[in-house]
Design a protein around this motif. Structure first.
Motif, PDB file in Angstrom:
ATOM      1  N   LEU A 289       0.856  -1.181   0.000  1.00 17.72           N
ATOM      2  CA  LEU A 289       0.000   0.000   0.000  1.00 17.72           C
ATOM      3  C   LEU A 289       0.887   1.223   0.000  1.00 17.72           C
ATOM      4  CD1 LEU A 289      -2.628   1.671   0.453  1.00 17.72           C
ATOM      5  CD2 LEU A 289      -2.352   1.194   2.908  1.00 17.72           C
TER       6      LEU A 289
ATOM      7  N   ALA B 182       0.779   5.268   0.238  1.00 21.02           N
ATOM      8  CA  ALA B 182      -0.060   6.406   0.611  1.00 21.02           C
ATOM      9  C   ALA B 182       0.772   7.676   0.545  1.00 21.02           C
ATOM     10  CB  ALA B 182      -0.632   6.217   2.012  1.00 21.02           C
TER      11      ALA B 182
ATOM     12  N   THR C 158       5.726   9.795   0.586  1.00 18.24           N
ATOM     13  CA  THR C 158       4.973   8.577   0.304  1.00 18.24           C
ATOM     14  C   THR C 158       5.373   7.506   1.307  1.00 18.24           C
ATOM     15  OG1 THR C 158       4.723   9.029  -2.075  1.00 18.24           O
ATOM     16  CG2 THR C 158       4.596   6.725  -1.379  1.00 18.24           C
TER      17      THR C 158
ATOM     18  N   ALA D  83      -3.775   7.259  -2.721  1.00 18.56           N
ATOM     19  CA  ALA D  83      -3.242   5.934  -2.385  1.00 18.56           C
ATOM     20  C   ALA D  83      -3.541   4.920  -3.482  1.00 18.56           C
ATOM     21  CB  ALA D  83      -3.829   5.448  -1.058  1.00 18.56           C
TER      22      ALA D  83
END
Length: 492
Positions: free
Chosen positions: A388, A390, A423, A448
């Motif tokens: 992930l 973000a 990030t 995201a």
């Protein structure tokens, strides 16, 4: 005047007019507060969603293909309004009205999966009732050889009337196809505007495309824009709703070099963010389109793990009117996870293309809107970790995520801050069964996405798998339009 007032009809009209005036004054002097939503409010507006319709595309013909769809009606926050009534199952089925379901979403929180099959039937997820709220699905195809070698995985699309795709091509070695799906019972009609490296294209065959009821239509880019290396598409429905998808098959000579879907890009704006540039080796290509009639001057900022920076020699770009521009970013990124923020004096939009280190598999990621509430994503089974990514492009943002298994058990959760301009990367372990992810923006602007890439040293006979999935705010939490006007303004 006396004679006029003696007429019963005139007296009645005067009374009605007087009552209307009094009512109007009352509306102004005792006006209710308008139904508005302050700009930048962190608490999302929630809507009761009682119907869902998702389109799940499949690639073209190939060998040793495995197609399947995973869908879930996710666990929602306790105070989320949902439709009343029993939890009527949502059907996963082919497009034809007479088709039988091949899967069903039966209960909130538990993932439904279709059987793995080699059939090339596009599917839909449809139904009404409480389970409709928040429902998401992912269509995935894997193959070990042939033109579809690798993995092609895409979130099932909500039908609409206006879509942008950036990063398509009709160059040698590319076989890109726009697939239009109509889930409704009436025909739809679509116009497609194409932009290339030298400007807006004259493509009469891309206008007035009829998409049959409960059917599909395809537009091969090599036929409508032959030889065009870099393309962007604006898909607009002039009647009915459609769910578009762009399928991208690549070959190097006679060697397959991957297949995937181009994700939808956010509508053109003077500031856009492309999130989730995967870490690791390979090519990273940024494609931008300027659909306006004026040249655009764009500034690029890379949002890396240590904060923002201007890539050397690429910080400022000129994009001619109506044109597409492509830049390589892999040297500037040095294999780090990142996002790209683009600001421009004209509305633009963008996407990135990511390959593995051998450049035999790829995935794309379009520009996304900032999250304004929880986003949900179904992840197919994966033998390598997924990450992930973000990004907080401006100020420090807060994010919370939950990863749940197929039975709705939380297997990983965390709340963290994403530093301004940076990030963050969160890794999820391989999973033999599908899982689903919830990502919630707690404060600040947050973009995201999730990526899957091969290991640094894969087995010699391993088929590389590269995939990317954007995260977008669930329809349940998107701001509602059509606020009532503020009548009190007339008294100021």
């Amino acid at each position: 005047m006396t004679r006029l007032l003696s007429d019963a009809r005139v007296r009645l009209g005067a009374c009605v007019l007087a009552l209307a005036v009094v009512a109007g004054v009352g509306a102004v002097t005792n006006a209710k507060a308008p139904l508005t939503r302050a700009e930048g409010v962190e608490e999302p507006t929630r809507a009761v969603v009682n119907r869902t319709a998702l389109s799940c595309p499949v690639p073209g013909a190939g060998v040793k293909m495995q197609n399947f769809v995973n869908a879930v009606s996710p666990a929602l926050p306790d105070d989320t309004p949902t439709a009343e009534g029993d939890e009527t199952p949502l059907a996963i089925r082919p497009l034809a009205a007479t088709s039988n379901p091949v899967g069903s979403v039966l209960v909130r929180g538990k993932i439904a999966s279709t059987a793995v099959t080699a059939k090339l039937d596009p599917l839909s997820v449809q139904g009404t009732g409480p389970l409709a709220a928040g429902t998401v699905a992912t269509s995935t195809t894997t193959s070990t050889e042939g033109v579809n070698r690798g993995i092609a995985s895409v979130p099932c699309q909500v039908p609409g009337s206006d879509f942008w795709f950036v990063g398509a091509s009709a160059a040698p070695g590319r076989r890109d196809v726009l697939v239009l799906t109509n889930l409704d019972s009436v025909n739809a009609e679509v116009n497609v505007t194409l932009y290339g490296g030298s400007g807006k294209l004259d493509a009469p065959n891309a206008r007035g495309i009829v998409v049959p009821a409960r059917g599909t239509a395809e537009m091969f880019l090599g036929q409508v824009a032959p030889g065009q290396r870099d393309l962007a598409l604006h898909v607009e429905s002039t009647g009915g709703r459609v769910a578009p998808a762009v399928r991208d098959n690549v070959t190097n000579g006679k060697t397959p070099a991957g297949v995937d879907w181009l994700h939808v890009s956010a509508a053109p704006a003077e500031k856009v963010v492309v999130p989730a540039l995967a870490p690791g080796g390979g090519v990273r290509i940024l494609t931008l389109v300027n659909p306006t009639d004026l040249q655009a001057t764009a500034a690029l900022t890379v949002n890396g793990p240590n904060g923002p920076f201007k890539p050397a020699g690429l910080s400022t770009l000129q994009i001619p009117a109506g044109s597409v521009k492509v830049v390589r970013l892999d040297k500037a990124l040095h294999g780090d996870p990142a996002a790209v923020t683009i600001t421009s004096d004209q509305p633009i939009t963008a996407s990135t293309r990511m390959t593995d280190s051998t450049v035999t598999e790829f995935a794309t990621m379009g520009a996304t809107e900032p999250l304004r509430g929880p986003a949900y994503l179904v992840l197919p089974p994966h033998t390598q970790p997924v990450v992930l990514l973000a990004t907080a492009p401006d100020q420090t943002a807060g994010v919370r995520f939950e990863l749940r298994d197929a039975a709705n058990k939380v297997i990983q959760t965390r709340t963290l801050d994403v530093i301004a301009g940076a990030t963050n990367l969160i890794t999820f372990k391989p999973q033999a069964k599908p899982t689903y992810l919830m990502v919630e923006q707690l404060r600040g602007d947050l973009h995201a996405g999730v990526t899957l890439t091969p290991p640094a040293k894969p087995a010699e006979d391993a088929v590389p798998q590269v995939a990317a999935w954007p995260l977008t705010t669930s329809l349940v939490f998107r701001a509602q339009l059509g606020a009532q006007p503020d009548l009190r303004a007339a008294l100021k």
